[in-house]
Design a protein around this motif. Structure first.
Motif, mmCIF file in Angstrom:
data_model
loop_
_atom_site.group_PDB
_atom_site.id
_atom_site.type_symbol
_atom_site.label_atom_id
_atom_site.label_comp_id
_atom_site.label_asym_id
_atom_site.label_seq_id
_atom_site.Cartn_x
_atom_site.Cartn_y
_atom_site.Cartn_z
ATOM 1 N N ILE A 190 -3.611 3.912 0.970
ATOM 2 C CA ILE A 190 -4.568 3.013 -0.255
ATOM 3 C C ILE A 190 -3.637 1.613 -1.363
ATOM 4 N N ASN A 191 -4.975 1.033 -2.036
ATOM 5 C CA ASN A 191 -4.068 -0.116 -2.124
ATOM 6 C C ASN A 191 -3.949 -0.218 -3.589
ATOM 7 N N THR A 251 0.965 -1.302 0.310
ATOM 8 C CA THR A 251 -0.012 -0.409 -0.147
ATOM 9 C C THR A 251 1.090 1.172 0.327
ATOM 10 N N ILE A 289 -8.505 10.793 -6.034
ATOM 11 C CA ILE A 289 -8.873 11.457 -4.845
ATOM 12 C C ILE A 289 -8.188 12.358 -4.659
ATOM 13 N N THR A 293 -5.372 0.979 -7.080
ATOM 14 C CA THR A 293 -6.282 2.749 -6.886
ATOM 15 C C THR A 293 -5.383 3.752 -7.488
ATOM 16 N N ASN A 294 -7.051 4.678 -8.350
ATOM 17 C CA ASN A 294 -6.555 5.497 -8.699
ATOM 18 C C ASN A 294 -6.303 6.768 -8.276
#
Lengths: 235, 235
Positions: free
Chosen positions: A225-226, A212, A234, A229-230
């Motif tokens: 965040i994993n 992450t 965010i 994730t885009n």
């Protein structure tokens, strides 16, 4: 359309230089077999020639020719004609200073916005952010500005390190330092752990790797965040 | 005659603020009961008032009054009339920036050369060197110069950390970073471990505490010095 690979580190523990990124690099640079290398960050103070040789040996294995930008009489022209760029890690202050000295910062930014495939590792990733102000490096030279490429809408802290539990050392943790940054700036910061990278395609900024990443926003608690994730969704 | 105490850290693991230095401070400031505090480094981003309050509570215990330099309408005058100065730790870039902004760097240097008792911890120690270019801090502001007080003929790396054996982290060690500094500069660097400090009296610079310090000179192997060593005999 922007097309970048922004990696925390060049080398994983126990691995060889760029090895874990080889497949991703073949995709990033699929349209060219000739890449311009920016060796300015001089890790450990090695020469531009030595650094270029080290990097070129890896690119040979994926059938790409790597040429140091310092080998050109006109580096700006070399950049403008490039079909692929790789900026290696080292000292971010030295890197940023050289980019300004050779008047390459703005042209590099423009080329990236125009779709030039770009690979950055460590210091070469740091400069993709709005500023170099979340680097871990020592200020061994005084660059004319801390402003960097700004091709992503946040700052990167490469080689992100979690606080070491049980340590008796009283120096600041990485998290404390990034929080201090937010006493002065609103720009978000992503702590990119070793083994992870961002793949930027247009406005999409997707986290890759098997760990992450830690996101720091002003006046918010930090959060993880994993992979997958885009970041576009965010910030 | 110069009269300084230059400490790696303000606080030891498990200890309270400045506690391990209390006896040495009583000696350093024996001729005054009123000390001017420079809170500009803002550790963790705390306000000047909060930081001054924190430090003043410790000085109360040794019967000294601590006044923040930010409380004076004319900080330069406060500095010139001071009988003792303490510069606390925090972010070295922020500290150096504020000292230049208030035109205090040169007057502080002159006052120290004229015998003003000076205590520095962490960032406040870093600025005693020739430049702040061996700080561990993030460049969260852009100071007008990296040049600092130069009241000792070398640079300090506070909170010096040995390489962590067995780590899988690939970021640079402190030693690597200092070696990179020496690709650009000839100034020696002393890695000052937590729990140790320099006592400067005139040209004598003696290492105190219960740990060795690590000395880095350009084109030499790094080496350790023991408590009691006078740096005047080395550089």
């Amino acid at each position: 359309m922007k097309n970048l690979l922004i990696a925390s580190t060049s080398t994983l523990y126990g691995g060889s230089y760029l090895d874990y990124l080889k497949d991703a690099l073949s995709v990033l640079f699929s349209e060219t077999d000739r890449i311009i290398f920016i060796p300015f960050a001089r890790p450990g103070g090695i020469s531009h020639d030595e650094y270029t040789l080290k990097a070129s040996e890896v690119f040979k294995k994926i059938n790409k020719k790597l040429i140091g930008i310092h080998e050109f009489e006109n580096p700006l022209e070399a950049l403008q004609q490039a079909k692929g760029i790789f900026t290696g890690g080292g000292n971010t202050f030295v890197l940023v200073n050289e980019l300004y000295k050779h008047s390459l910062m703005q042209p590099l930014r423009e080329a990236i916005f125009n779709g030039l495939p770009y690979l950055g590792t460590s210091a070469g990733s740091n400069i993709c952010g709005v500023s170099m102000q979340t680097t871990n490096d020592m200020p061994i030279v005084y660059p004319p500005s801390f402003k960097t490429l700004g091709v992503i809408p946040f700052n990167i802290n490469p080689h992100y390190l979690d606080p070491i539990s049980g340590t008796k050392h009283m120096g600041e943790t990485r998290e404390t330092r990034i929080k201090e940054f937010h006493t002065q700036h609103t720009v978000p910061v992503v702590g990119l752990r070793e083994g992870s990278w961002f793949r930027v395609q247009g406005d999409s900024i997707i986290l890759h790797g098997n760990v992450t990443a830690r996101v720091f926003e002003q006046e918010k608690d930090a959060y993880e965040i994993n992979p997958g994730t885009n970041l576009q969704t965010i910030f």
